[in-house]
Design a protein around this motif. Structure first.
Motif, short mmCIF file in Angstrom:
data_model
loop_
_atom_site.label_atom_id
_atom_site.label_comp_id
_atom_site.label_asym_id
_atom_site.label_seq_id
_atom_site.Cartn_x
_atom_site.Cartn_y
_atom_site.Cartn_z
N GLY A 311 0.78 -1.23 0.00
CA GLY A 311 0.00 0.00 0.00
C GLY A 311 0.81 1.27 0.00
N GLU A 312 2.14 1.18 -0.06
CA GLU A 312 2.99 2.37 -0.07
C GLU A 312 3.47 2.66 -1.49
N THR A 313 3.78 3.94 -1.74
CA THR A 313 4.30 4.36 -3.04
C THR A 313 5.63 5.07 -2.86
N LEU A 314 6.60 4.64 -3.65
CA LEU A 314 7.89 5.31 -3.71
C LEU A 314 7.95 6.10 -5.01
N GLY A 315 8.10 7.42 -4.92
CA GLY A 315 8.29 8.25 -6.10
C GLY A 315 9.78 8.34 -6.42
N VAL A 444 3.51 -5.72 -6.52
CA VAL A 444 4.33 -4.55 -6.84
C VAL A 444 4.00 -4.09 -8.26
N VAL A 445 3.72 -2.80 -8.42
CA VAL A 445 3.50 -2.21 -9.74
C VAL A 445 4.54 -1.13 -9.96
N MET A 466 -5.16 5.46 -9.82
CA MET A 466 -4.11 4.63 -9.24
C MET A 466 -4.15 4.67 -7.71
N ASN A 467 -4.45 5.83 -7.16
CA ASN A 467 -4.61 5.93 -5.70
C ASN A 467 -5.75 5.05 -5.21
N ASP A 468 -6.88 5.10 -5.92
CA ASP A 468 -8.05 4.31 -5.53
C ASP A 468 -7.77 2.82 -5.63
N LYS A 474 -4.00 -2.90 -2.16
CA LYS A 474 -2.88 -2.83 -1.23
C LYS A 474 -1.53 -3.16 -1.89
N MET A 475 -1.39 -2.81 -3.14
CA MET A 475 -0.12 -3.08 -3.83
C MET A 475 0.88 -1.97 -3.52
#
Length: 552
Positions: A311-315, A444-445, A466-468, A474-475
């Motif tokens: 559920g976390e995003t790395l920019g 993971v995407v 993508m947020n939704d 929970k990827m």
């Protein structure tokens, strides 16, 4: 005595018809605009709004498949649309010049830079003797703030960076001191620091030449930095026009309000839960990718390391050549790592081979940058989404039901299942790419510049989508972008890459509020419109306006 600036060019009641069978009758419809000496007029609008077609009429260079049905373009007391070819040849490049979006396409790869600039002088400045043209060219290259003009004079375009090529194209456009400069998205393909330099250059040059500039863009951050006045185009019409501050801070028309609202801010909207102690979905340590060219070693990725949970995003942020896309390809094993470890769901992903690798790959999927090039034009949407499901052993009816469910989740109807990519807009194609990636239910995407080719309003929709979907599935998302504003909207953590090295890493709010590395500071300072804080719509207001525009 009036101090009002001189009107240098005027477009009156201009209409340009599209070919029969197009989605509307006119590419440009009843446009009226005035351009004044010494000002920059920004023409803003999304793809297909008519910006570039309108400005092609200023040069009387409208594409053959289109036809001018009415109107005038008055320059220096003459209607450009009625000029003979010999008159147009004297006008174009001399008194009205164009800076094109893609500098490498505008330069001849087989000619040296000096010869290409010299050619402009030869065509339009017969008063300059051939022996003196080199001197004038070198002066112009120096004025563009290019390093070592004599070296560049003898170089070919491929030996220049993108920013240097754009400066050369600007030099050619300004060689004859034109009265009107048309800049068609001249900074879209450039890194943010190079973009900032070009914008400053264009702003400075009007003081030197006292000319007028029409600056075509879809980026309101650029508008905030350079515009004096703004004209907003939608479906071929100018729907709103006025001083910059009025348009940016008090837009009246619903379409303008929607465009302003779609501009992402340099403000973070998410914060990671740093107290979590669950096992990471992906863990990267000491990752290197080295390319060998002759005796040289190029460290495209140098000691990358990070941890990301469900559920976390790395920019991942950086300019061209920073190693972002190589990192993405190495993570998904489109490129094999030189050394290091990638752990996905506590399994050594780099150590897998054969059937084990095929099985594990379903857990890491990619959404590509180009929604046009990443979809096979000869295959249906349904085939592309279900293919992976079939390979994983699902029967035809189950795979079809899953594909239709995914299409619904990305905002497309069941009818899309049988259609081919050509039947969809760019934003819809990107939604299909997201659905295809999610078909395998990955943990993971990796999204590699997945919204950079989209208009701002469509970009906002895809980011919201993508947020939704991340909330639902929970990827973990690794979101690669050169756009700091986009990264701020979707990221829990930010890493900044420079020359293959992660020079900064931390929670997004901390990186944006207090960047530690000089390179990060430089990127943030160069972001266009960084001090502009536009009025915002609520999601409900934005959806209502978008719906009313679609119906219209």
């Amino acid at each position: 005595m009036s101090t009002k600036p001189e009107t240098i060019l005027e477009i009156r009641n201009l209409s340009i018809a599209l070919p029969r069978g197009a989605d509307r009758e006119y590419a440009v419809e009843n446009v009226n605009l005035k351009l004044r000496r010494g000002e920059i007029l920004c023409v803003v609008g999304e793809s297909g709004s008519g910006k570039s077609v309108m400005t092609s009429a200023i040069m009387n260079d409208v594409p053959d498949r289109l036809s001018i049905t009415s109107g005038e373009v008055i320059f220096d007391g003459q209607n450009v649309l009625h000029m003979r070819q010999t008159e147009l040849n004297k006008l174009r490049g001399a008194r009205i010049s164009m800076i094109y979006q893609e500098p490498m396409a505008a330069l001849n790869p087989a000619m040296r830079i000096g010869a290409q600039v010299d050619e402009v002088f030869a065509l339009h400045r017969p008063d300059i003797a051939s022996a003196a043209r080199k001197t004038e060219t070198l002066k112009l290259l120096e004025q563009m703030k290019l390093p070592t003009p004599p070296r560049i004079y003898d170089s070919y375009p491929h030996q220049m960076s993108g920013g240097q090529c754009q400066r050369i194209v600007i030099a050619m456009a300004l060689a004859c001191k034109p009265d009107v400069l048309i800049a068609d998205e001249p900074t879209t393909a450039l890194d943010v620091t190079t973009q900032a330099e070009i914008l400053r250059l264009i702003d400075d040059l009007r003081e030197v030449y006292d000319n007028a500039t029409i600056f075509i863009t879809h980026d309101f951050g650029v508008v905030a930095d350079v515009a004096d006045r703004v004209a907003v185009m939608c479906w071929g019409r100018v729907v709103e026009e006025g001083p910059k501050d009025e348009i940016l801070m008090h837009p009246k028309e619903p379409y303008t309000q929607l465009l302003v609202d779609a501009m992402p801010l340099l403000e973070t909207t998410r914060a990671p839960d740093q107290t979590r102690n669950d096992a990471p979905v992906v863990k990267v340590e000491g990752l290197h990718k080295i390319y060998h060219t002759g005796t040289r070693e190029i460290h495209a990725v140098n000691d990358a390391r990070f941890v990301l949970r469900a559920g976390e995003t790395l920019g991942v942020v950086g300019e061209s050549g920073s190693g972002k896309s190589t990192l993405a390809k190495t993570l998904i094993r489109l490129e094999e790592a030189t050394e290091g470890t990638i752990i996905i769901n506590e399994e050594d992903f780099l150590g897998l081979v054969g059937d084990d690798l095929v099985r594990a790959r379903k857990n890491i999927q990619m959404v590509f940058q180009d929604p046009y090039g990443s979809l096979n034009p000869s295959q249906s949407v349904g085939f592309m989404i279900t293919r992976g499901l079939h390979l994983q052993g699902l029967d035809a009816s189950t795979a079809r039901a899953r594909a239709i469910e995914l299409l619904d989740q990305v905002g497309l109807s069941e009818a899309a299942y049988k259609r081919k990519p050509r039947n969809f807009s760019g934003g819809q194609r990107q939604r299909i790419g997201v659905a295809r990636a999610l078909a395998m239910e990955p943990d993971v995407v990796i999204a590699d510049e997945s919204v950079s080719a989209l208009d701002l309003s469509v970009q906002k929709q895809v980011l919201r989508l993508m947020n939704d979907l991340q909330t639902k599935y929970k990827m973990a998302i690794i979101f690669i972008t050169h756009d700091l504003r986009v990264a701020a909207q979707i990221s829990d953590y930010i890493t900044v890459m420079e020359k293959g090295i992660m020079v900064e890493f931390g929670p997004a709010a901390e990186v944006f509020a207090a960047p530690k590395h000089p390179y990060t500071q430089k990127l943030l300072e160069a972001a266009p419109g960084r001090d502009w804080h536009p009025p915002r719509l609520t999601p409900e207001q934005a959806d209502r306006i978008a719906s009313s525009i679609d119906r219209a």
